[in-house]
Design a protein around this motif. Structure first.
Motif, PDB file in Angstrom:
ATOM      1  N   ALA A   3      -0.148  25.535 -23.446  1.00 33.66           N
ATOM      2  CA  ALA A   3      -1.550  25.934 -23.506  1.00 33.66           C
ATOM      3  C   ALA A   3      -1.734  27.170 -24.372  1.00 33.66           C
ATOM      4  O   ALA A   3      -2.688  27.264 -25.161  1.00 33.66           O
ATOM      5  CB  ALA A   3      -2.088  26.180 -22.100  1.00 33.66           C
ATOM      6  N   ALA A   4      -0.827  28.137 -24.248  1.00 33.91           N
ATOM      7  CA  ALA A   4      -0.957  29.387 -25.008  1.00 33.91           C
ATOM      8  C   ALA A   4      -0.743  29.153 -26.495  1.00 33.91           C
ATOM      9  O   ALA A   4      -1.467  29.712 -27.338  1.00 33.91           O
ATOM     10  CB  ALA A   4       0.031  30.416 -24.482  1.00 33.91           C
ATOM     11  N   GLN A   5       0.245  28.348 -26.842  1.00 34.41           N
ATOM     12  CA  GLN A   5       0.506  28.087 -28.259  1.00 34.41           C
ATOM     13  C   GLN A   5      -0.640  27.310 -28.898  1.00 34.41           C
ATOM     14  O   GLN A   5      -1.021  27.583 -30.038  1.00 34.41           O
ATOM     15  CB  GLN A   5       1.830  27.331 -28.411  1.00 34.41           C
ATOM     16  CG  GLN A   5       3.031  28.202 -28.096  1.00 34.41           C
ATOM     17  CD  GLN A   5       4.375  27.534 -28.362  1.00 34.41           C
ATOM     18  OE1 GLN A   5       5.389  28.204 -28.518  1.00 34.41           O
ATOM     19  NE2 GLN A   5       4.396  26.215 -28.405  1.00 34.41           N
ATOM     20  N   GLU A   6      -1.225  26.386 -28.140  1.00 29.99           N
ATOM     21  CA  GLU A   6      -2.370  25.641 -28.666  1.00 29.99           C
ATOM     22  C   GLU A   6      -3.585  26.539 -28.835  1.00 29.99           C
ATOM     23  O   GLU A   6      -4.315  26.442 -29.829  1.00 29.99           O
ATOM     24  CB  GLU A   6      -2.706  24.474 -27.732  1.00 29.99           C
ATOM     25  CG  GLU A   6      -3.896  23.645 -28.197  1.00 29.99           C
ATOM     26  CD  GLU A   6      -4.215  22.510 -27.252  1.00 29.99           C
ATOM     27  OE1 GLU A   6      -5.179  21.771 -27.540  1.00 29.99           O
ATOM     28  OE2 GLU A   6      -3.525  22.349 -26.225  1.00 29.99           O
ATOM     29  N   PRO A   8       0.649  35.179 -21.036  1.00 34.06           N
ATOM     30  CA  PRO A   8       1.182  35.099 -22.396  1.00 34.06           C
ATOM     31  C   PRO A   8       0.574  36.225 -23.229  1.00 34.06           C
ATOM     32  O   PRO A   8      -0.645  36.269 -23.428  1.00 34.06           O
ATOM     33  CB  PRO A   8       0.722  33.721 -22.871  1.00 34.06           C
ATOM     34  CG  PRO A   8      -0.498  33.411 -22.053  1.00 34.06           C
ATOM     35  CD  PRO A   8      -0.274  34.071 -20.733  1.00 34.06           C
ATOM     36  N   LEU A   9       1.417  37.142 -23.667  1.00 29.00           N
ATOM     37  CA  LEU A   9       0.932  38.329 -24.368  1.00 29.00           C
ATOM     38  C   LEU A   9       1.689  38.514 -25.681  1.00 29.00           C
ATOM     39  O   LEU A   9       2.879  38.194 -25.778  1.00 29.00           O
ATOM     40  CB  LEU A   9       1.127  39.583 -23.509  1.00 29.00           C
ATOM     41  CG  LEU A   9       0.261  39.712 -22.257  1.00 29.00           C
ATOM     42  CD1 LEU A   9       0.729  40.891 -21.425  1.00 29.00           C
ATOM     43  CD2 LEU A   9      -1.214  39.859 -22.632  1.00 29.00           C
ATOM     44  N   PRO A  10       1.025  39.058 -26.693  1.00 27.45           N
ATOM     45  CA  PRO A  10       1.711  39.363 -27.945  1.00 27.45           C
ATOM     46  C   PRO A  10       2.860  40.336 -27.727  1.00 27.45           C
ATOM     47  O   PRO A  10       2.810  41.191 -26.839  1.00 27.45           O
ATOM     48  CB  PRO A  10       0.610  39.983 -28.811  1.00 27.45           C
ATOM     49  CG  PRO A  10      -0.676  39.490 -28.228  1.00 27.45           C
ATOM     50  CD  PRO A  10      -0.426  39.365 -26.751  1.00 27.45           C
ATOM     51  N   VAL A  11       3.878  40.212 -28.554  1.00 23.21           N
ATOM     52  CA  VAL A  11       5.062  41.055 -28.414  1.00 23.21           C
ATOM     53  C   VAL A  11       4.695  42.536 -28.440  1.00 23.21           C
ATOM     54  O   VAL A  11       5.211  43.335 -27.650  1.00 23.21           O
ATOM     55  CB  VAL A  11       6.087  40.717 -29.520  1.00 23.21           C
ATOM     56  CG1 VAL A  11       7.236  41.723 -29.517  1.00 23.21           C
ATOM     57  CG2 VAL A  11       6.617  39.301 -29.345  1.00 23.21           C
ATOM     58  N   GLY A  56       5.010  36.931 -32.223  1.00 19.77           N
ATOM     59  CA  GLY A  56       4.938  35.850 -31.257  1.00 19.77           C
ATOM     60  C   GLY A  56       4.387  36.288 -29.910  1.00 19.77           C
ATOM     61  O   GLY A  56       3.820  37.374 -29.765  1.00 19.77           O
ATOM     62  N   LEU A  57       4.584  35.426 -28.894  1.00 22.55           N
ATOM     63  CA  LEU A  57       4.115  35.666 -27.532  1.00 22.55           C
ATOM     64  C   LEU A  57       5.301  35.748 -26.569  1.00 22.55           C
ATOM     65  O   LEU A  57       6.338  35.102 -26.788  1.00 22.55           O
ATOM     66  CB  LEU A  57       3.201  34.527 -27.063  1.00 22.55           C
ATOM     67  CG  LEU A  57       1.904  34.273 -27.829  1.00 22.55           C
ATOM     68  CD1 LEU A  57       1.244  32.994 -27.316  1.00 22.55           C
ATOM     69  CD2 LEU A  57       0.955  35.455 -27.691  1.00 22.55           C
ATOM     70  N   ILE A  58       5.124  36.494 -25.499  1.00 24.62           N
ATOM     71  CA  ILE A  58       6.083  36.557 -24.408  1.00 24.62           C
ATOM     72  C   ILE A  58       5.376  36.153 -23.125  1.00 24.62           C
ATOM     73  O   ILE A  58       4.261  36.597 -22.854  1.00 24.62           O
ATOM     74  CB  ILE A  58       6.685  37.965 -24.274  1.00 24.62           C
ATOM     75  CG1 ILE A  58       7.542  38.280 -25.506  1.00 24.62           C
ATOM     76  CG2 ILE A  58       7.528  38.081 -23.001  1.00 24.62           C
ATOM     77  CD1 ILE A  58       8.057  39.698 -25.558  1.00 24.62           C
ATOM     78  N   ARG A 108       3.602  31.382 -31.647  1.00 28.63           N
ATOM     79  CA  ARG A 108       4.792  30.799 -31.036  1.00 28.63           C
ATOM     80  C   ARG A 108       5.301  31.694 -29.914  1.00 28.63           C
ATOM     81  O   ARG A 108       5.318  32.921 -30.028  1.00 28.63           O
ATOM     82  CB  ARG A 108       5.851  30.632 -32.124  1.00 28.63           C
ATOM     83  CG  ARG A 108       7.132  29.934 -31.710  1.00 28.63           C
ATOM     84  CD  ARG A 108       7.924  29.558 -32.962  1.00 28.63           C
ATOM     85  NE  ARG A 108       8.157  30.713 -33.806  1.00 28.63           N
ATOM     86  CZ  ARG A 108       9.298  31.403 -33.816  1.00 28.63           C
ATOM     87  NH1 ARG A 108      10.287  31.057 -33.020  1.00 28.63           N
ATOM     88  NH2 ARG A 108       9.447  32.440 -34.623  1.00 28.63           N
ATOM     89  N   VAL A 109       5.725  31.085 -28.796  1.00 30.48           N
ATOM     90  CA  VAL A 109       6.379  31.836 -27.727  1.00 30.48           C
ATOM     91  C   VAL A 109       7.799  32.163 -28.171  1.00 30.48           C
ATOM     92  O   VAL A 109       8.560  31.274 -28.565  1.00 30.48           O
ATOM     93  CB  VAL A 109       6.393  31.036 -26.407  1.00 30.48           C
ATOM     94  CG1 VAL A 109       7.194  31.781 -25.337  1.00 30.48           C
ATOM     95  CG2 VAL A 109       4.973  30.782 -25.924  1.00 30.48           C
TER      96      VAL A 109
END
Length: 372
Positions: free
Chosen positions: A88-91, A199-202, A55-57, A96-97
């Motif tokens: 915006a990041a998920q789209e 928003p960055l990948p885990v 996911g994203l953080i 997923r955040v």
């Protein structure tokens, strides 16, 4: 996993005040947001390994000059900024955040992401862009300041509603350009504005963030609160024991200047100590300490000024002439550091604005290879 409580919020803001280094937000603002967060929902703090790794953080922060007094940031502004970046990041990525983190520690910065976490049900990650407060978004950008091709997004929400200064914006693009827009937005909103960004990948956060930063502030605050009944000297002793730091000196403020310009606080302070005068330079936070022209401490070291009577850390705007203070130094080798404060590309801007040399005193920062 740690379920966050009112005591955790109070300790995070108190310990965060030391790591604030004269900036890092405001104690009352932090207490308001932290206490509200743990009653609005049931936020939990987890390690990076405890969230889904695909996911994203998102980083939650506030942008501006801490000495400003014409701003307005509501708790819901942090939530709205988060929602703008999350959607915006998920789209854009299809990911997923899965968690939120702070940009840094500070009087209020240590709890910046707690409100969005409480409202969304997402966990607080025990990490930050850096363990101590820093003046520019680039220094907290986890090593992406030198990547002109790196595209990101940032959101800002806030401003005095009764004066029609409220702003809400989402910007996408190069890190430098979007950061400059965020700084300009803070000025237009009255000096400070709630923000969400990066928003960055885990796996990226796992590699580049300063892990354990929030629990460090909570532990420090807990030690300071326990020592408080014994007086200021006991609090000062608790600070050095908890951080491993040392006192550069103790004395009275001999001279000081502080101004807000271009979205930053700029200051110079002289502390008269028995060992000689200590000169401190500030850009939102204390960035250097010198005695007799000798550099004693350089960002990303923690450099904090504490009131000698109470032992409590002071904001730059509260350090007045004649006040007796103690100057704390915690060397960077004793701190968890994010990749942003070790990124060469983040320093030329800092050196230009402050007119000071940083990189000479930071040999661990890799210089880029000369271009042929």
């Amino acid at each position: 996993m740690k379920r966050l409580t009112i005591e955790d919020a109070e300790n995070a803001c108190l310990g965060g005040g030391v790591f604030a280094c004269g900036g890092g937000g405001w104690y009352a603002h932090g207490l308001q947001n932290g206490r509200l967060a743990v009653t609005l929902g049931r936020p939990v703090m987890v390690d990076i390994d405890d969230v889904p790794q695909d996911g994203l953080i998102i980083t939650i922060s506030a942008t501006g000059a801490p000495a400003s007094d014409d701003f307005e940031m509501w708790p819901r502004d942090y939530i709205r900024a988060f929602e703008l970046v999350r959607d915006a990041a998920q789209e854009q990525t299809g990911l997923r955040v899965v968690g939120l983190m702070n940009a840094q520690n500070g009087y209020s910065s240590s709890v910046n992401c707690w409100m969005p976490a409480a409202s969304s049900g997402l966990p607080v990650i025990d990490a930050a862009g850096d363990v101590r407060a820093h003046p520019t978004i680039k220094l907290g950008a986890m090593g992406y300041a030198g990547r002109p091709d790196f595209q990101t997004m940032q959101a800002a929400v806030g401003g005095k509603r009764d004066q029609h200064m409220e702003l809400e914006l989402l910007v996408k693009g190069n890190l430098f350009r979007t950061s400059n827009i965020m700084r300009a937005a803070s000025v237009q909103a009255g000096g400070f504005i709630a923000s969400a960004r990066l928003p960055l990948p885990v796996h990226v956060v796992k590699e580049r963030a300063a892990h354990g930063s929030i629990s460090a502030a909570i532990r420090l605050g807990e030690a300071m609160r326990a020592a408080h009944p014994q007086g200021g000297d006991a609090v000062l002793s608790a600070i050095v024991q908890a951080t491993g730091g040392t006192w550069l000196g103790r004395g009275r403020v001999k001279a000081m200047t502080l101004r807000t310009e271009g979205g930053f606080d700029h200051g110079a302070y002289t502390i008269d100590t028995p060992e000689g005068e200590i000169d401190l330079r500030l850009m939102n936070e204390f960035m250097t300490a010198e005695r007799g022209g000798e550099r004693l401490a350089t960002f990303p070291d923690t450099i904090s000024v504490c009131d000698a009577a109470s032992g409590l850390p002071l904001k730059s705007a509260d350090i007045t002439g004649g006040r007796e203070v103690a100057v704390l130094h915690v060397h960077r080798n004793l701190l968890p550091l994010g990749a942003g404060v070790l990124d060469y590309a983040a320093y030329p801007e800092l050196e230009q604005i402050m007119g000071l040399d940083f990189l000479t005193y930071l040999p661990e920062i890799t210089r880029p290879a000369p271009q042929e």
